[in-house]
Design a protein around this motif. Structure first.
Motif, PDB file in Angstrom:
ATOM      1  N   CYS A  19       0.823  -1.213   0.000  1.00 46.34           N
ATOM      2  CA  CYS A  19       0.000   0.000   0.000  1.00 46.34           C
ATOM      3  C   CYS A  19       0.859   1.266   0.000  1.00 46.34           C
ATOM      4  N   PRO A  23       0.492   2.725  -5.827  1.00 46.50           N
ATOM      5  CA  PRO A  23      -0.673   3.608  -5.665  1.00 46.50           C
ATOM      6  C   PRO A  23      -2.006   2.859  -5.563  1.00 46.50           C
ATOM      7  N   ASN A  26      -4.492   4.800  -3.473  1.00 41.27           N
ATOM      8  CA  ASN A  26      -4.916   6.012  -4.182  1.00 41.27           C
ATOM      9  C   ASN A  26      -5.958   5.692  -5.239  1.00 41.27           C
ATOM     10  N   GLY A  30      -9.752   6.766  -4.725  1.00 43.56           N
ATOM     11  CA  GLY A  30     -10.211   7.688  -5.762  1.00 43.56           C
ATOM     12  C   GLY A  30     -11.439   7.189  -6.480  1.00 43.56           C
ATOM     13  N   ALA A  35     -10.780  10.369  -2.364  1.00 41.84           N
ATOM     14  CA  ALA A  35      -9.414  10.741  -2.746  1.00 41.84           C
ATOM     15  C   ALA A  35      -8.834  11.813  -1.829  1.00 41.84           C
ATOM     16  N   SER A  36      -9.656  12.535  -1.119  1.00 38.68           N
ATOM     17  CA  SER A  36      -9.141  13.584  -0.225  1.00 38.68           C
ATOM     18  C   SER A  36      -8.410  12.996   0.984  1.00 38.68           C
ATOM     19  N   THR A  38      -6.158  10.607   0.816  1.00 39.87           N
ATOM     20  CA  THR A  38      -4.846  10.094   0.429  1.00 39.87           C
ATOM     21  C   THR A  38      -3.693  10.932   0.969  1.00 39.87           C
ATOM     22  N   GLY A  39      -3.920  12.175   1.292  1.00 40.45           N
ATOM     23  CA  GLY A  39      -2.866  13.000   1.878  1.00 40.45           C
ATOM     24  C   GLY A  39      -2.503  12.561   3.282  1.00 40.45           C
ATOM     25  N   LEU A  41      -2.586   9.328   4.366  1.00 35.88           N
ATOM     26  CA  LEU A  41      -2.233   7.913   4.428  1.00 35.88           C
ATOM     27  C   LEU A  41      -0.868   7.673   5.059  1.00 35.88           C
TER      28      LEU A  41
END
Length: 77
Positions: A19, A23, A26, A30, A35-36, A38-39, A41
């Motif tokens: 992971c 990606p 992601n 997504g 998707a917001s 993913t920052g 993770l």
């Protein structure tokens, strides 16, 4: 593999590396519309990787020491 703790550590490490290095999360997040996230993770995956690596190393060392006590090949005469 007899030791379940070692197996858990290795599988957890492989999943976490998969992971982190690829990606996959992601793409999955997504496609679901998250998707917001993913920052953030890295705040979860890096500590999880450290925990699973520690678990695998600790259980491997513990099983090696217990096997050495039972074998006569490890005794120093």
């Amino acid at each position: 593999m007899k030791n379940k703790t070692f197996t858990t550590g290795v599988i957890g490490t492989l999943v976490t590396i998969l992971c982190c290095a690829t990606p996959i999360l992601n793409i999955l997040l997504g496609s679901v519309g998250l998707a917001s996230i993913t920052g953030y993770l890295d705040y979860v995956l890096i500590p999880a990787l450290a925990i699973f690596l520690t678990l695998a190393i600790f259980s491997y060392n513990k099983s090696s020491k217990s096997n050495c006590k039972n074998d006569s090949c490890c005794s120093v005469d």
